[in-house]
Write an enzyme that holds these catalytic residues in place. Sequence first.
Site, PDB file in Angstrom:
ATOM      1  N   LYS A 129      15.290  37.207   9.678  1.00 28.03           N
ATOM      2  CA  LYS A 129      14.531  38.402   9.752  1.00 28.03           C
ATOM      3  C   LYS A 129      14.708  39.261  10.862  1.00 28.03           C
ATOM      4  CE  LYS A 129      10.867  35.908  12.185  1.00 28.03           C
ATOM      5  NZ  LYS A 129       9.832  35.081  12.111  1.00 28.03           N
ATOM      6  N   TYR A 143      13.166  58.051  38.756  1.00 23.69           N
ATOM      7  CA  TYR A 143      11.837  58.582  38.709  1.00 23.69           C
ATOM      8  C   TYR A 143      10.662  57.773  39.364  1.00 23.69           C
ATOM      9  CZ  TYR A 143      13.450  61.284  34.465  1.00 23.69           C
ATOM     10  OH  TYR A 143      14.250  62.004  33.541  1.00 23.69           O
TER      11      TYR A 143
HETATM   12  C1  LIG Z   1       9.996  33.703  12.530  1.00 22.91           C
HETATM   13  C2  LIG Z   1       9.752  32.506  12.002  1.00 22.91           C
HETATM   14  C3  LIG Z   1      10.384  31.423  12.265  1.00 22.91           C
HETATM   15  C4  LIG Z   1      11.354  31.247  13.122  1.00 22.91           C
HETATM   16  O1  LIG Z   1      11.015  31.096  14.470  1.00 22.91           O
HETATM   17  P1  LIG Z   1      11.753  30.879  15.647  1.00 22.91           P
HETATM   18  O2  LIG Z   1      10.706  30.725  16.883  1.00 22.91           O
HETATM   19  O3  LIG Z   1      12.596  32.215  16.013  1.00 22.91           O
HETATM   20  O4  LIG Z   1      12.539  29.908  15.355  1.00 22.91           O
HETATM   21  C5  LIG Z   1       9.862  30.304  11.419  1.00 22.91           C
HETATM   22  N1  LIG Z   1       8.973  30.343  10.491  1.00 22.91           N
HETATM   23  C6  LIG Z   1       7.941  31.529  10.455  1.00 22.91           C
HETATM   24  C7  LIG Z   1       7.155  31.390   9.469  1.00 22.91           C
HETATM   25  C8  LIG Z   1       8.584  32.487  11.222  1.00 22.91           C
HETATM   26  O5  LIG Z   1       7.683  33.535  11.045  1.00 22.91           O
END
Ligand SMILES: *Cc1c(COP(=O)(O)O)cnc(C)c1O
Length: 374
Positions: free
Chosen positions: A40, A258
């Site tokens: 994702k 800044y």
């Molecule tokens: C993002 C996600 C993962 C992966 O999690 P990590 O901590 O990046 O390994 C697995 N399952 C679900 C449902 C997620 O939303």
Amino acid sequence: MVDTSSFAGATLTIDLGAIKRNYRRLTEMAAPAETGVVVKANAYGCGISDVVPALAEAGAQTFFTALLDEAIAARTALTAWPNARVFVLNGYQPGAASVMASHDIAPVLGSLSEIAAWLADGAQGAPALHVDTGMSRLGLETGDLGSDLIDRLMTQSPPAYLMTHMACADTPDHPKTFEQLVAFAALRKRLPNLPTTLANSAATIAGLAKDTDLARPGIALYGGRAVNDGPNPMEPVVRIDARVLQTRTVKQGETVGYGAIWKAPRDSRVAIVAVGYADGYLRAGSGGHGRPTGFAAIKHTRVPLVGRVSMDLIALDVTDFAPEDAAPGKTVELLGSHVTVDDVADAAGTIGYEVLTNLGKRYERIVIDTEKDT
Ligand SMILES: *Cc1c(COP(=O)(O)O)cnc(C)c1O
């Protein structure tokens, strides 16, 4: 058009070989379960169109995205692997069925209304069924299991997996993890015997995928720290090398940047480097508020950030380096083997996930594969 990418302020290098090695490490930790992969958010900022084929080459067969668009991008990258499965974690939106069917993408169903819409829209393909065991984010509640929609789903569109998601696997021995495992076992008993998936990266590293059918790591593939304590067993994947634009002398007592938050404690040399928060280099990484100050690396040695991160620039205290090592045109490492994603995150009071998914679009992007290139 003239290609001006080599004039970018910094290069972002993604090592697909490191991702493949991290994948194989995770498969060892998950075995005998299959190791699926979470891609994702543009594969955690690393580039879904490059990362997905690399993971497929390494043996991954099951891919998870958050959104339908991301799933289509994953499927497009999987043309040479037509048997790969692609799931959308964020559930089913009414009307999406035909697009999903035409791309061979399945939803992870997380509520009765999603199940109803999925069935009403034809329910082609095998979804996953998400049950909540304590995350209280997505997923069916125990009370939902009595619904006849569940029975209809089991006959009309039998799920490929029963899924849950762990809230505290990043903290070893957190009592919540045990509670969720118990809750998941109870929910399983109430449903026909489906294959299971529960482990994110942290849970996979903790060995919790072994008793399931499919692991779902994300962050660990990309080199981030999944478990809070102890060494990170994964290899860094992302490297940022940023250009020094100027080196200037700052007299003791003068300030940099800044807000004048950094005052030179001695006569100093400061290198101005071409990266800023518009590149996703978080302004919160300026330090202060009890957090460690961010740092870069020059020739394997840490060099501290001074003053605020601004939109396009940061400043580093290079007083202790030879002038030629921090001269204009030289590059400094902002991420890589000496400055981890989690070092940067710690300075910004956040997590490696946020550092990776914020990597900006202004970098010259270079994709390498240390398993193929020589
Ligand atoms: C993002 C996600 C993962 C992966 O999690 P990590 O901590 O990046 O390994 C697995 N399952 C679900 C449902 C997620 O939303």
